[in-house]
Design a protein around this motif. Sequence first.
Motif, PDB file in Angstrom:
ATOM      1  N   GLY A 119      49.029  37.377  49.844  1.00  0.00           N
ATOM      2  CA  GLY A 119      48.203  36.242  49.419  1.00  0.00           C
ATOM      3  C   GLY A 119      46.859  36.705  48.880  1.00  0.00           C
ATOM      4  N   SER A 120      46.196  37.609  49.614  1.00  0.00           N
ATOM      5  CA  SER A 120      44.903  38.141  49.160  1.00  0.00           C
ATOM      6  C   SER A 120      45.069  38.968  47.887  1.00  0.00           C
ATOM      7  CB  SER A 120      44.280  39.003  50.264  1.00  0.00           C
ATOM      8  OG  SER A 120      43.976  38.227  51.399  1.00  0.00           O
ATOM      9  N   THR A 166      47.279  38.531  45.519  1.00  0.00           N
ATOM     10  CA  THR A 166      47.456  37.597  44.399  1.00  0.00           C
ATOM     11  C   THR A 166      46.113  37.040  43.938  1.00  0.00           C
ATOM     12  OG1 THR A 166      49.614  36.965  45.314  1.00  0.00           O
ATOM     13  CG2 THR A 166      48.643  35.483  43.671  1.00  0.00           C
ATOM     14  N   GLN A 167      45.260  36.715  44.902  1.00  0.00           N
ATOM     15  CA  GLN A 167      43.924  36.205  44.600  1.00  0.00           C
ATOM     16  C   GLN A 167      43.132  37.233  43.797  1.00  0.00           C
ATOM     17  OE1 GLN A 167      41.757  35.404  48.205  1.00  0.00           O
ATOM     18  NE2 GLN A 167      40.286  34.035  47.208  1.00  0.00           N
ATOM     19  N   ALA A 188      46.037  32.024  46.909  1.00  0.00           N
ATOM     20  CA  ALA A 188      46.182  32.937  48.050  1.00  0.00           C
ATOM     21  C   ALA A 188      46.895  32.241  49.203  1.00  0.00           C
ATOM     22  CB  ALA A 188      44.804  33.437  48.498  1.00  0.00           C
ATOM     23  N   THR A 219      44.959  34.424  56.386  1.00  0.00           N
ATOM     24  CA  THR A 219      44.807  34.481  54.925  1.00  0.00           C
ATOM     25  C   THR A 219      43.366  34.187  54.521  1.00  0.00           C
ATOM     26  OG1 THR A 219      47.092  33.726  54.676  1.00  0.00           O
ATOM     27  CG2 THR A 219      45.689  33.627  52.724  1.00  0.00           C
ATOM     28  N   THR A 243      41.997  27.541  50.457  1.00  0.00           N
ATOM     29  CA  THR A 243      43.094  28.334  51.030  1.00  0.00           C
ATOM     30  C   THR A 243      43.984  27.442  51.893  1.00  0.00           C
ATOM     31  OG1 THR A 243      41.627  30.259  51.092  1.00  0.00           O
ATOM     32  CG2 THR A 243      43.646  30.410  52.365  1.00  0.00           C
TER      33      THR A 243
END
Length: 639
Positions: free
Chosen positions: A346-347, A349-350, A390, A413, A461
């Motif tokens: 997730g991080s 992708t951010q 994310a 996340t 988020t």
Amino acid sequence: MIPHEALPLEVFQALLTESVANNMKMKACCLAHSTIELFVNRLDSVESVLPYEYTAFDLCSEKTLKRPSENLGQVLFGERIEPSPYKFEFKKPATCQKVCTRTYNTNDPSDKVKLDFLKKGMLLNYQHHWIVDNMPVTWCYDVEDGQKFCNPGFPIGCFVTEAGRPKDACVVNSNFNEKDAFYIFNHVDITIHYHIVEHEQLGARLVAAKIEPKSYEHPNEDSPVCSGGPKFLKSKHTGVFEIPYTYSVNFVEDKNIRWASRWDYILESMPHTNIQWFSIMNSLVIVLFLSGMVAMIMLRTLHKDIARYNQMDSVEDAQEEFGWKLVHGDVFRPPRKGMLLSVFLGSGTQIFIMTFVTLFFACLGFLSPANRGALMTCAVVLWVLLGTPAGYVAARLYKSFGGEKWKTNVLLTAFLCPGVVFADFFVMNLILWGEGSSAAMPFGTLVAILALWFCISVPLTFLGAYFGFKKTGIEHPVRTNQIPRQVPEQSFYTKPLPGIVMGGILPFGCIFIQLFFILNSIWSHQMYYMFGFLFLVFIILVITCSEATILLCYFHLCAEDYHWQWRSFLTSGFTAVYFLVYAIHYFFSKLQITGLASTILYFGYTMIMALIFFLFTGSIGFFSCFWFVTKIYSVVKVD
């Protein structure tokens, strides 16, 4: 114009005009017979990571005028722009004008501290950074091969050792020969280059501002004469010491430089840009060639495998399955530590989307060096606003891994990776506070960043995670067996560690030369403007990470090892380890940084960059491998 940087620089020049109304609210020096304001920025050194405000060195300052406001990026980079007492009228030359006189008495403890700090600044070669009309005031001097180098900064002074060896800028003048002495550049010759604008009412435009620092004794401070011997301070001087500061200004009309291309003469003289251009192009060609080879091998081999497996299924006396098809019942088995992997992805992708958008805007010229702090401001704002992707990616993947602790997933996340970065940054900020550096973030800005994180990024988020958990889990093309298959004994090159170590070599090979320029711009205070080329390297890095990870993933599946999730993430993520090793090599071989605080700061900030790069490259590897595994198992017939 710079012939070899045509595309990025043309875009840079075309959009540079828009930077006049910059955030500092500096008035353009366009009108004839108007006052030209000179602004001063923080002072920095290649021998220290610690920048200091202009006033920290007890130089001539202007306290009556209000400081221009700074954006978030400027504050993060330690820029502190303020008005200066150097003011002059357009087309009115001035000679040896007195600015101020600073008097120190070594018997006074406060004066002694100020003088010692000034000597420390000269010893570490701290550099002024002055600004006129949003242009850096440059010090141009000759280097080898008859070339001219224009430095967007000039030193406070220099030092001659006890052995009589001149350091740094002291080599430019043979009169700087007093042993164990500090020579103060207390006079500057400023030359303003302009051109007359025809058919317009503006009158004239400033196209360059150059400076030549000098040192004069000035025996008569009330009516200074800029001639005679240099001003020096013995290392062990005691008693009263006075430093008179003066300046001269001259105006030169230059009809050849257009206002839109006025930055060219600075960028042309940036060190290594001409020399390294061929090497960078060569590196990209090699990487593209290797990528093509990998893609061709994968397509041909896979095509044969799929055709053979499908043919075997159609034959009644089918032989026993072998190769990657054998693990079809286990290939989508949830990985161990699926919670942590989903949070990392997730991080990652951010960070990936943030990097892509930032570089895209930089390519268009919006984040050029003329827009001070714009690059960092854009990156931080994008990171805050991209909390939703994310949360969505982390929640969706965690659900597909069979996870049920959705509250823990959302909280990790939102807080794990950003929390680690913020904790590192906060410790570095405490060191900067302790050293009195201008790079220390003010308490108000720190609160503002926390507010952006907690009040915008965290709710976004949570929103993304809500939609991620609400959607049905990712459907896999094959069913997962209830009993996990035993992984056979692996040969050395199909074991996890060798594959992970090898997987990061190719992606790092395509970025390490560009990495040199980026580290130079951060630690050696050089301008970075090749964003068009950096965007190309970014695309090549994504392709290379994807193909290298897919290739190694295929080999491991053929060896009947179906634990691909963490391995794909770590294979391309290992590029960050090579980045860390290169940063350590760069520190010892290229930099002259001294002092414990500067060393801790260098490695503290490097660890932040390595973590961000790890999440970024690891996510590319996982998603490319996920796409590959889903694709190959969806095109073969499974009983």
